[in-house]
Design a protein around this motif. Structure first.
Motif, PDB file in Angstrom:
ATOM      1  N   VAL A   1       0.847  -1.207   0.000  1.00 42.86           N
ATOM      2  CA  VAL A   1       0.000   0.000   0.000  1.00 42.86           C
ATOM      3  C   VAL A   1       0.880   1.254   0.000  1.00 42.86           C
ATOM      4  CG1 VAL A   1      -1.718   1.314   1.316  1.00 42.86           C
ATOM      5  CG2 VAL A   1      -1.976  -1.159   1.070  1.00 42.86           C
ATOM      6  N   MET A   2       1.983   1.186   0.773  1.00 46.91           N
ATOM      7  CA  MET A   2       2.913   2.326   0.773  1.00 46.91           C
ATOM      8  C   MET A   2       3.534   2.506  -0.611  1.00 46.91           C
ATOM      9  SD  MET A   2       3.684   3.080   4.259  1.00 46.91           S
ATOM     10  CE  MET A   2       5.346   2.815   4.750  1.00 46.91           C
ATOM     11  N   ALA A   3       3.775   1.394  -1.305  1.00 44.41           N
ATOM     12  CA  ALA A   3       4.385   1.485  -2.637  1.00 44.41           C
ATOM     13  C   ALA A   3       3.444   2.180  -3.609  1.00 44.41           C
ATOM     14  CB  ALA A   3       4.768   0.094  -3.154  1.00 44.41           C
ATOM     15  N   ILE A   4       2.193   1.777  -3.648  1.00 39.28           N
ATOM     16  CA  ILE A   4       1.297   2.439  -4.604  1.00 39.28           C
ATOM     17  C   ILE A   4       1.070   3.901  -4.195  1.00 39.28           C
ATOM     18  CG2 ILE A   4      -0.936   1.697  -3.630  1.00 39.28           C
ATOM     19  CD1 ILE A   4      -1.789   1.365  -6.684  1.00 39.28           C
ATOM     20  N   GLY A   5       1.098   4.163  -2.883  1.00 39.88           N
ATOM     21  CA  GLY A   5       1.012   5.556  -2.413  1.00 39.88           C
ATOM     22  C   GLY A   5       2.207   6.377  -2.878  1.00 39.88           C
ATOM     23  N   THR A   6       3.381   5.774  -2.807  1.00 34.39           N
ATOM     24  CA  THR A   6       4.605   6.456  -3.248  1.00 34.39           C
ATOM     25  C   THR A   6       4.576   6.685  -4.760  1.00 34.39           C
ATOM     26  OG1 THR A   6       5.816   5.441  -1.429  1.00 34.39           O
ATOM     27  CG2 THR A   6       7.141   6.340  -3.237  1.00 34.39           C
ATOM     28  N   LEU A   7       4.091   5.688  -5.516  1.00 35.88           N
ATOM     29  CA  LEU A   7       3.997   5.849  -6.977  1.00 35.88           C
ATOM     30  C   LEU A   7       3.041   6.984  -7.332  1.00 35.88           C
ATOM     31  CD1 LEU A   7       3.932   2.125  -8.207  1.00 35.88           C
ATOM     32  CD2 LEU A   7       5.833   3.762  -8.400  1.00 35.88           C
ATOM     33  N   ALA A   8       1.915   7.044  -6.599  1.00 37.06           N
ATOM     34  CA  ALA A   8       0.939   8.125  -6.856  1.00 37.06           C
ATOM     35  C   ALA A   8       1.580   9.481  -6.579  1.00 37.06           C
ATOM     36  CB  ALA A   8      -0.307   7.927  -5.995  1.00 37.06           C
ATOM     37  N   LYS A   9       2.391   9.522  -5.528  1.00 39.78           N
ATOM     38  CA  LYS A   9       3.050  10.772  -5.169  1.00 39.78           C
ATOM     39  C   LYS A   9       4.132  11.157  -6.185  1.00 39.78           C
ATOM     40  CE  LYS A   9       4.296  13.391  -1.204  1.00 39.78           C
ATOM     41  NZ  LYS A   9       4.735  13.521   0.173  1.00 39.78           N
TER      42      LYS A   9
ATOM     43  N   ALA B   1     -10.418  -5.800   2.053  1.00 38.80           N
ATOM     44  CA  ALA B   1     -11.274  -4.652   1.695  1.00 38.80           C
ATOM     45  C   ALA B   1     -10.505  -3.347   1.891  1.00 38.80           C
ATOM     46  CB  ALA B   1     -12.541  -4.660   2.543  1.00 38.80           C
ATOM     47  N   ASP B   2      -9.712  -3.274   2.973  1.00 35.34           N
ATOM     48  CA  ASP B   2      -8.886  -2.077   3.213  1.00 35.34           C
ATOM     49  C   ASP B   2      -7.877  -1.886   2.082  1.00 35.34           C
ATOM     50  OD1 ASP B   2     -10.152  -1.849   5.684  1.00 35.34           O
ATOM     51  OD2 ASP B   2      -8.551  -2.906   6.755  1.00 35.34           O
ATOM     52  N   VAL B   3      -7.275  -3.011   1.642  1.00 30.57           N
ATOM     53  CA  VAL B   3      -6.257  -2.934   0.586  1.00 30.57           C
ATOM     54  C   VAL B   3      -6.892  -2.486  -0.734  1.00 30.57           C
ATOM     55  CG1 VAL B   3      -4.624  -4.259  -0.823  1.00 30.57           C
ATOM     56  CG2 VAL B   3      -4.689  -4.596   1.649  1.00 30.57           C
ATOM     57  N   TYR B   4      -8.020  -3.097  -1.083  1.00 27.31           N
ATOM     58  CA  TYR B   4      -8.702  -2.671  -2.317  1.00 27.31           C
ATOM     59  C   TYR B   4      -9.045  -1.177  -2.228  1.00 27.31           C
ATOM     60  CZ  TYR B   4      -9.331  -7.554  -3.815  1.00 27.31           C
ATOM     61  OH  TYR B   4      -9.124  -8.855  -4.200  1.00 27.31           O
ATOM     62  N   GLY B   5      -9.522  -0.767  -1.051  1.00 25.44           N
ATOM     63  CA  GLY B   5      -9.888   0.643  -0.855  1.00 25.44           C
ATOM     64  C   GLY B   5      -8.690   1.558  -1.041  1.00 25.44           C
ATOM     65  N   ALA B   6      -7.557   1.185  -0.437  1.00 28.68           N
ATOM     66  CA  ALA B   6      -6.352   2.014  -0.533  1.00 28.68           C
ATOM     67  C   ALA B   6      -5.822   2.050  -1.971  1.00 28.68           C
ATOM     68  CB  ALA B   6      -5.283   1.481   0.415  1.00 28.68           C
TER      69      ALA B   6
ATOM     70  N   CYS C   1      -6.931   6.641  -7.881  1.00 27.91           N
ATOM     71  CA  CYS C   1      -7.700   7.852  -8.243  1.00 27.91           C
ATOM     72  C   CYS C   1      -6.805   9.093  -8.188  1.00 27.91           C
ATOM     73  CB  CYS C   1      -8.894   8.041  -7.315  1.00 27.91           C
ATOM     74  SG  CYS C   1     -10.182   6.820  -7.581  1.00 27.91           S
ATOM     75  N   ILE C   2      -5.970   9.160  -7.155  1.00 31.36           N
ATOM     76  CA  ILE C   2      -5.058  10.305  -7.033  1.00 31.36           C
ATOM     77  C   ILE C   2      -4.113  10.325  -8.227  1.00 31.36           C
ATOM     78  CG2 ILE C   2      -3.123  11.241  -5.691  1.00 31.36           C
ATOM     79  CD1 ILE C   2      -4.591  10.238  -3.149  1.00 31.36           C
ATOM     80  N   LEU C   3      -3.561   9.157  -8.547  1.00 30.01           N
ATOM     81  CA  LEU C   3      -2.632   9.074  -9.679  1.00 30.01           C
ATOM     82  C   LEU C   3      -3.353   9.447 -10.979  1.00 30.01           C
ATOM     83  CD1 LEU C   3       0.084   6.375 -10.046  1.00 30.01           C
ATOM     84  CD2 LEU C   3      -1.048   7.291 -12.056  1.00 30.01           C
ATOM     85  N   LYS C   4      -4.548   8.899 -11.147  1.00 28.43           N
ATOM     86  CA  LYS C   4      -5.342   9.162 -12.363  1.00 28.43           C
ATOM     87  C   LYS C   4      -5.607  10.659 -12.541  1.00 28.43           C
ATOM     88  CE  LYS C   4      -9.626   7.714 -14.620  1.00 28.43           C
ATOM     89  NZ  LYS C   4     -10.983   7.200 -14.345  1.00 28.43           N
ATOM     90  N   SER C   5      -5.864  11.336 -11.429  1.00 37.03           N
ATOM     91  CA  SER C   5      -6.154  12.774 -11.515  1.00 37.03           C
ATOM     92  C   SER C   5      -4.933  13.567 -11.975  1.00 37.03           C
ATOM     93  CB  SER C   5      -6.645  13.298 -10.162  1.00 37.03           C
ATOM     94  OG  SER C   5      -5.542  13.384  -9.262  1.00 37.03           O
TER      95      SER C   5
END
Ligand code: PS7
Ligand code: MN
Ligand code: MN
Ligand code: MN
Ligand code: MN
Ligand code: MN
Length: 343
Positions: free
Chosen positions: A267-275, A315-320, A326-330
């Protein structure tokens, strides 16, 4: 009170857990809540590989010295007398006091020792190969990431199985778990790696960056900002290709502690990629997800703390993954060269 509760009484185990906390706060947090037998094995697995990586990373060690150490590291862990001084700060302490790690390693069960030895041997050989060889093609990039991270996924899955708490997972899914983390690290660490002294380190594949600049280091110059961000976006898009496998892998886990241990870094990895996506700051300094944020004198939970706090089940992982996607897409612009693929 903290010391009584958290720090083991034997000095070698105390050293290992204190060291783990110093070199990786996030892994230390998720490793500590694992079932006890698995926790010790994974703590040692982490420190052995971190030590191996410290040898790989130290560009002041001559190649003729470094390569034999990388190749024989899996045997050194059985030798309480062995150590090799290199690295800086906490990593130097880890290397100088390595006897604590080997002493603890020798106390692990046979299956754990053998799994750690096998992965250390294969990672060391892979690292040695890439001391001589540059990452030219995307296949080379996947191969390097397999050696330094995919193998960790394979080894961890073996340890989970050896503990009796999980089924065997497919090698390909385990590999993807490592590649997703490692590619994120390589993207985020562009500047740190290129500025490494006395010798720079380059892991971005030439097949990608050569479409934008003549030399990888040119991406850091302000005059190339537009090209740099285009190249970065292609690198992020490449990393995102592993996300689906990671979700599949995570969905097969049963033990709640093992699940959190595996899921939080992803989850941190996809967060970092979005950032990082479309973010010129990658070429200017370190882009990190923050643990706490101080604003107007108040402390807020940063993304890191939120992820650690809120990742409990699938469910938490899918949500994150959905939220970060969505952030990355924007941030995807229609003019980007790989819009369709990224979306
Ligand atoms: C959960 C199936 C044994 C937990 C966790 C130390 C981090 C350091 O940090 O650029 O910039 O210096 O030099 C799969 C971890 C892959 C590996 C690779 C997940 C051991 C870890 C040694 C698989 C972690 C990916 C080098 C090599 O890059 O890093 C599941 C445990 C996992 C260590 C990582 C890092 C490689 C690395 P840095 P570098
Ligand atoms: Mn490293
Ligand atoms: Mn390394
Ligand atoms: Mn790195
Ligand atoms: Mn780093
Ligand atoms: Mn580094």
């Amino acid at each position: 009170r903290y010391a009584e509760k958290q720090i083991p009484s034997q000095p070698h185990w105390a050293f290992c857990y204190i060291m783990l906390h110093k070199v990786s706060r996030s892994f230390s947090l998720v490793i500590k809540q694992l079932p006890v037998e698995l926790r010790d094995a994974i703590c040692i697995f982490y420190l052995v590989l971190r030590a191996l990586d410290t040898v790989e990373d130290d560009t002041s060690v001559a190649t003729e010295v470094k390569v034999p150490i990388l190749m024989s590291f899996h045997r050194h862990v059985y030798d309480r007398e062995w150590h090799f001084s290199c690295g800086t700060k906490d990593y130097k302490v880890l290397m100088d006091q390595f006897h604590h790690v080997s002493t603890a390693f020798l106390e692990l069960g046979k299956h754990y020792k053998e799994a750690i030895e096998d992965i250390t041997m294969r990672m060391g050989a892979g690292m040695a190969k890439f001391i001589y060889k540059e990452v030219e093609t995307i296949d080379d990039y996947d191969e390097y990431c397999h050696h330094v991270a995919g193998l960790v996924g394979l080894g961890l899955s073996k340890l989970f199985h050896a503990s009796g708490k999980e089924d065997v997972a497919s090698d390909s899914l385990c590999n993807s778990m490592g590649l997703f983390l490692q590619k994120t690290n390589i993207i985020r660490d562009y500047l740190e790696d290129i500025n490494e002294v006395p010798k720079c380190r380059m892991f971005w594949p030439r097949q990608i960056w050569s479409k934008y600049v003549d030399k990888l280091e040119d991406l850091k110059y302000e005059r190339n900002s537009v090209k740099a961000v285009q190249c970065l976006n292609e690198m992020v898009t490449n990393a995102l290709s592993h996300a689906e496998d990671c979700l599949t892998f995570l969905s097969t886990l049963r033990d709640p502690a093992i699940f959190r241990f595996c899921a939080i870094p992803q989850v941190m990895a996809i967060g970092t990629l979005a950032k990082c996506y479309n973010n010129i700051e990658v070429f200017r300094g370190v882009v990190k997800m923050r643990r706490v944020i101080k604003m107007l004198g108040f402390f807020f939970l940063g993304l890191t703390a939120q992820v650690i706090d809120r990742t409990r089940n699938m469910a938490d992982v899918y949500g994150a993954f959905f939220d970060f996607s969505c952030i990355l897409k924007s941030k995807v612009e229609y003019k980007d060269l790989h819009v369709a693929k990224t979306l």
